[in-house]
Design an enzyme around this catalytic site. Structure first.
Site, PDB file in Angstrom:
ATOM      1  N   TYR A   1       0.824  -1.209   0.000  1.00  0.00           N
ATOM      2  CA  TYR A   1       0.000   0.000   0.000  1.00  0.00           C
ATOM      3  C   TYR A   1       0.863   1.266   0.000  1.00  0.00           C
ATOM      4  O   TYR A   1       0.397   2.338  -0.395  1.00  0.00           O
ATOM      5  CB  TYR A   1      -0.933   0.047   1.214  1.00  0.00           C
TER       6      TYR A   1
ATOM      7  N   LYS B   1       2.809 -15.437   2.240  1.00  0.00           N
ATOM      8  CA  LYS B   1       2.687 -16.198   0.987  1.00  0.00           C
ATOM      9  C   LYS B   1       4.108 -16.558   0.560  1.00  0.00           C
ATOM     10  O   LYS B   1       4.566 -16.222  -0.537  1.00  0.00           O
ATOM     11  CB  LYS B   1       1.946 -15.324  -0.049  1.00  0.00           C
TER      12      LYS B   1
ATOM     13  N   ASP C   1      -3.771 -17.981   1.807  1.00  0.00           N
ATOM     14  CA  ASP C   1      -4.960 -18.635   1.229  1.00  0.00           C
ATOM     15  C   ASP C   1      -5.531 -19.664   2.190  1.00  0.00           C
ATOM     16  O   ASP C   1      -6.747 -19.772   2.384  1.00  0.00           O
ATOM     17  CB  ASP C   1      -4.660 -19.237  -0.151  1.00  0.00           C
TER      18      ASP C   1
ATOM     19  N   ASP D   1      -5.504  -6.459   5.909  1.00  0.00           N
ATOM     20  CA  ASP D   1      -6.688  -5.696   5.503  1.00  0.00           C
ATOM     21  C   ASP D   1      -7.820  -6.667   5.167  1.00  0.00           C
ATOM     22  O   ASP D   1      -8.953  -6.547   5.645  1.00  0.00           O
ATOM     23  CB  ASP D   1      -6.308  -4.842   4.271  1.00  0.00           C
TER      24      ASP D   1
ATOM     25  N   ASP E   1     -11.218  -7.990   7.788  1.00  0.00           N
ATOM     26  CA  ASP E   1     -12.625  -7.809   7.410  1.00  0.00           C
ATOM     27  C   ASP E   1     -13.346  -9.155   7.329  1.00  0.00           C
ATOM     28  O   ASP E   1     -14.513  -9.265   7.712  1.00  0.00           O
ATOM     29  CB  ASP E   1     -12.744  -7.068   6.070  1.00  0.00           C
TER      30      ASP E   1
END
Ligand code: NAD
Length: 356
Positions: free
Chosen positions: A142, A192, A224, A248, A252
Site C-alpha cells: 500500500y 505467501k 490462502d 486488511d 474484514d
C-alpha cells in the site's frame, strides 16, 4: 496515581453518542479501579471541516501528540461528500496514523456465546471464537512505489511494489508476541512465502524475533489457507500477525463472521500515543436517534486501558460487564430480536456502568 490524559475525538455521525457513552464507562471504571483519567475533546473529520476548514486541525494534532491515548468515534458523512478531495473527512484518519506513527493495527474478534446466532456461520463453529489480528499498517504494497500506467514493448501495464524491511517486520512481531503473552501465547504468522520474496524475509524475521519471547509458540500459515481456516475453524487462532495487504482482507473476513459490526473494537499502536476506535464508520443513517450500538467503542476503551495504560484488570472489568449485559438480554436496535430487551445507545452504556 499519576494523571493519564485521554483525547476524545467524537468525529461525525454517531461519533458523539458512542464516544460520550464510552467516556462515561471509562469514568466509572476509573473510580472503581482508582485510576486518574483526564479527558480532552478534539475535532476531526467533517466536524473539523465545519469549524477549521480542514479535517485534521493543528489543535487536534498537538493535543494527540501530548496525550497518553486517543479514543475516536468515526468520521465522514454525506454532508461532506462534495468537499475537495484533499480535505475529505477520512483524511483525518490517515493524518492521525501518520502523525502518531501508528504501525500496528490490532483487531480482536470475539464471539460471545449469546451472539452466535448473528453469525453467518454455524453456531458450533463460531461459539467461543477469540482471535486477535495484528496487521502491519504503514508498510508493504500500500505504501510501496507504484506505476499507474506504462507501456513496455507496446503493451500497457501497471505495477505496485511490496517492500518490507527487517525493522518493520521485527516491530510488528514484537507487538504480536507481547499481545500473545497476555492471551494464550500462540502466534500464527500469515504470509505467501511459497511465492513472494517479501514473505520469505517476513518468515525468517518472525522466527528470529520470536526468540526474544519465552513461552510464545509461533507457526506459519499461507494466506490462502488462513482465509479458509477463518471460516472452517476460526477457534484455532489466538494471535494472527500479518502484512498490511493480507491483514486488511483477513481482518474484514474475521469481522464479518461475528455478524455484528457495532460490537468490534480496534487499536492502532505506535511508539507514542495509540489510537482506539470501533471498526465501523459514522453510520449517518442512524445518527442522533439513540440507535447506535456503543459496544465497539466501549470495548475500544477497554483496549485503551489494556495497551496504553497497562490496566489489565480495569480492561477485563469492562469486557466482563459487557458480556453480562448481553447475557441479560439487553440489545441496541441493530441486534434486537423478539424476547430481548431493546435499549438506546445511552441506556446500553448505563447498563455496562451498572455491571462494572
Ligand atoms: P458504516 O460502518 O458507517 O455503516 C454501515 C452500516 O452499519 C449502516 O447501516 C450503519 O447504520 C450500520 N452501523 C455501523 N455502525 C453501527 C453501530 N455502532 N450501531 C448500529 N449500526 C451500525 O459504513 P458506511 O455507511 O459505509 O460509511 C458511513 C460513513 O462512515 C462514510 O462517510 C465513511 O467514509 C465513514 N467511515 C469512517 C470510518 C472511520 O472513521 N474509521 C470507517 C468506515 C467508514
Amino acid at each position: 496515581m499519576s494523571v493519564k490524559k485521554i483525547v476524545v475525538i467524537p468525529g461525525d455521525g454517531i461519533g458523539t453518542e458512542i464516544t460520550d457513552t464510552a467516556q462515561r464507562v471509562l469514568d466509572t471504571v476509573a473510580k472503581k479501579s482508582n485510576l486518574n483519567l483526564e479527558f480532552q475533546n478534539a475535532f476531526a473529520g467533517g466536524a473539523a471541516i465545519d469549524v477549521y476548514g480542514v479535517p485534521l486541525p493543528e489543535e487536534t494534532l498537538s493535543a494527540v501528540r501530548a496525550c497518553d491515548a486517543v479514543l475516536l468515534g468515526a468520521v465522514g458523512g454525506p454532508k461532506w461528500d462534495k468537499v475537495s478531495p484533499d480535505i475529505r473527512p477520512e483524511k483525518a484518519i490517515l493524518g492521525l496514523r501518520k502523525a502518531l506513527g501508528l504501525y500496528a493495527n490490532l483487531r480482536p474478534i470475539r464471539v460471545s456465546e449469546v451472539l452466535t446466532d448473528y453469525s453467518p456461520l454455524k453456531n458450533e463453529i463460531v461459539a467461543g471464537v477469540d482471535v486477535l489480528i495484528v496487521r502491519e499498517l504503514t508498510g508493504g504494497i500500500y505504501f510501496g512505489d507504484k506505476c499507474e500506467s506504462e507501456t513496455v514493448n507496446g503493451v500497457e501495464q501497471a505495477w505496485d511494489r511490496e517492500i518490507y524491511t527487517v525493522p518493520e517486520i521485527t516491530r510488528i512481531v514484537r507487538v504480536a508476541c507481547e499481545a500473545a503473552a497476555k492471551r494464550r501465547g500462540q502466534v500464527t504468522s500469515v504470509d505467501k512465502a511459497n511465492v513472494l520474496a517479501s514473505s520469505r524475509l517476513w518468515r525468517r524475521v518472525v522466527d528470529q524475533a520470536v526468540k526474544e519471547y519465552a513461552g510464545i509458540e509461533v507457526s506459519h500459515m499461507y494466506v490462502d489457507n488462513c482465509a479458509m481456516q477463518m471460516v472452517l475453524a476460526p477457534k484455532k487462532f489466538d494471535v494472527i500477525v500479518t502484512s498490511n495487504l493480507f491483514g486488511d482482507i483477513l481482518s474484514d473476513e474475521a469481522a464479518v463472521i461475528t455478524g455484528s459490526i457495532g460490537m468490534l473494537p480496534s487499536a492502532s499502536i505506535g511508539d507514542g500515543p495509540s489510537l482506539y476506535e470501533p471498526i465501523h464508520g459514522s453510520a449517518p443513517d442512524i445518527a442522533g436517534q439513540g440507535l447506535a450500538n456503543p459496544i465497539g467503542t466501549i470495548l475500544s476503551a477497554a483496549m485503551l486501558l489494556r495497551f496504553s495504560l497497562n490496566e489489565e484488570a480495569a480492561a477485563t472489568r469492562i469486557e466482563q460487564a459487557v458480556d453480562q449485559v448481553l447475557a441479560q438480554g439487553y440489545r441496541t436496535a441493530d441486534l434486537y430480536r423478539d424476547g430481548l430487551t431493546k435499549v438506546s445507545t445511552e441506556e446500553m452504556g448505563r447498563l455496562v456502568e451498572k455491571y462494572i
